[in-house]
Design a protein around this motif. Structure first.
Motif, mmCIF file in Angstrom:
data_model
loop_
_atom_site.group_PDB
_atom_site.id
_atom_site.type_symbol
_atom_site.label_atom_id
_atom_site.label_comp_id
_atom_site.label_asym_id
_atom_site.label_seq_id
_atom_site.Cartn_x
_atom_site.Cartn_y
_atom_site.Cartn_z
ATOM 1 N N PHE A 34 0.837 -1.194 0.000
ATOM 2 C CA PHE A 34 0.000 0.000 0.000
ATOM 3 C C PHE A 34 0.880 1.255 0.000
ATOM 4 C CE2 PHE A 34 -4.130 1.730 0.357
ATOM 5 C CZ PHE A 34 -4.033 2.882 1.130
ATOM 6 N N ASN A 35 2.117 1.118 0.467
ATOM 7 C CA ASN A 35 3.029 2.256 0.585
ATOM 8 C C ASN A 35 4.374 1.878 -0.039
ATOM 9 O OD1 ASN A 35 4.897 4.193 1.481
ATOM 10 N ND2 ASN A 35 3.780 4.549 3.381
ATOM 11 N N ILE A 46 12.217 1.212 1.312
ATOM 12 C CA ILE A 46 13.130 1.480 2.432
ATOM 13 C C ILE A 46 13.326 0.212 3.260
ATOM 14 C CG2 ILE A 46 13.346 2.733 4.621
ATOM 15 C CD1 ILE A 46 11.981 5.137 3.141
ATOM 16 N N GLU A 47 12.240 -0.509 3.530
ATOM 17 C CA GLU A 47 12.336 -1.755 4.298
ATOM 18 C C GLU A 47 13.218 -2.782 3.586
ATOM 19 O OE1 GLU A 47 7.958 -1.484 6.462
ATOM 20 O OE2 GLU A 47 8.272 -2.929 4.857
ATOM 21 N N HIS A 48 13.035 -2.926 2.273
ATOM 22 C CA HIS A 48 13.860 -3.873 1.515
ATOM 23 C C HIS A 48 15.337 -3.480 1.589
ATOM 24 C CE1 HIS A 48 10.886 -6.543 -0.202
ATOM 25 N NE2 HIS A 48 10.178 -5.533 -0.656
ATOM 26 N N SER A 75 14.974 -5.805 5.869
ATOM 27 C CA SER A 75 13.848 -6.339 6.633
ATOM 28 C C SER A 75 13.283 -7.639 6.063
ATOM 29 C CB SER A 75 12.727 -5.300 6.710
ATOM 30 O OG SER A 75 13.186 -4.136 7.351
ATOM 31 N N SER A 76 13.544 -7.925 4.811
ATOM 32 C CA SER A 76 13.056 -9.137 4.170
ATOM 33 C C SER A 76 14.218 -10.105 3.989
ATOM 34 C CB SER A 76 12.441 -8.791 2.802
ATOM 35 O OG SER A 76 12.104 -9.951 2.094
ATOM 36 N N LYS A 77 14.015 -11.369 4.328
ATOM 37 C CA LYS A 77 15.101 -12.357 4.285
ATOM 38 C C LYS A 77 15.743 -12.463 2.904
ATOM 39 C CE LYS A 77 16.201 -17.066 5.631
ATOM 40 N NZ LYS A 77 15.743 -18.300 6.235
ATOM 41 N N LYS A 124 20.803 -6.407 -1.522
ATOM 42 C CA LYS A 124 20.583 -4.961 -1.483
ATOM 43 C C LYS A 124 21.829 -4.225 -1.926
ATOM 44 C CE LYS A 124 21.560 -4.736 3.407
ATOM 45 N NZ LYS A 124 21.155 -4.396 4.708
ATOM 46 N N PRO A 125 21.702 -3.039 -2.435
ATOM 47 C CA PRO A 125 20.496 -2.212 -2.508
ATOM 48 C C PRO A 125 19.619 -2.549 -3.717
ATOM 49 C CG PRO A 125 22.353 -0.966 -3.346
ATOM 50 C CD PRO A 125 22.897 -2.304 -2.863
ATOM 51 N N TRP A 126 18.360 -2.156 -3.587
ATOM 52 C CA TRP A 126 17.350 -2.399 -4.612
ATOM 53 C C TRP A 126 16.858 -1.084 -5.181
ATOM 54 C CZ3 TRP A 126 16.077 -7.338 -6.011
ATOM 55 C CH2 TRP A 126 16.522 -8.359 -5.168
ATOM 56 N N GLU A 127 16.383 -1.155 -6.429
ATOM 57 C CA GLU A 127 15.720 -0.010 -7.043
ATOM 58 C C GLU A 127 14.437 -0.504 -7.697
ATOM 59 O OE1 GLU A 127 18.275 1.655 -10.020
ATOM 60 O OE2 GLU A 127 18.476 -0.227 -11.080
#
Length: 82
Positions: A21-22, A28-30, A34-36, A42-45
């Motif tokens: 939803f956000n 930011i969490e990824h 925060s995700s296994k 990371k980092p992700w785009e």
């Protein structure tokens, strides 16, 4: 509004598909780990987003993108090796 997103790792040839939803908060969490799965690459785009009106629509779209046909669509339309 719900978002189905495809992330691309900046360090590995990996993509990740999810829904939220956000979108800003979820990215930011990824990138915080925060995700296994995503913490390893990371980092992700964000490489692609679809917006839908309801959570059930988001779940359905995510399931499609994670299917064989969906992965083929991603490879063809977003020019990835995944």
């Amino acid at each position: 509004m719900w978002y189905v997103y495809i992330l691309k790792s900046k360090v590995a040839n990996k993509t990740y598909t999810g829904y939220t939803f956000n979108l800003k908060r979820r990215l930011i969490e990824h990138n915080k780990g925060s995700s296994k799965f995503t913490s390893k690459f990371k980092p992700w785009e964000v490489m692609h987003t679809d917006s839908v009106n309801t959570k059930p629509e988001a779940v359905q779209r995510e399931r499609y993108l994670k299917s064989h046909s969906g992965r083929q669509w991603i490879k063809k339309n977003l020019h990835t090796d995944q």
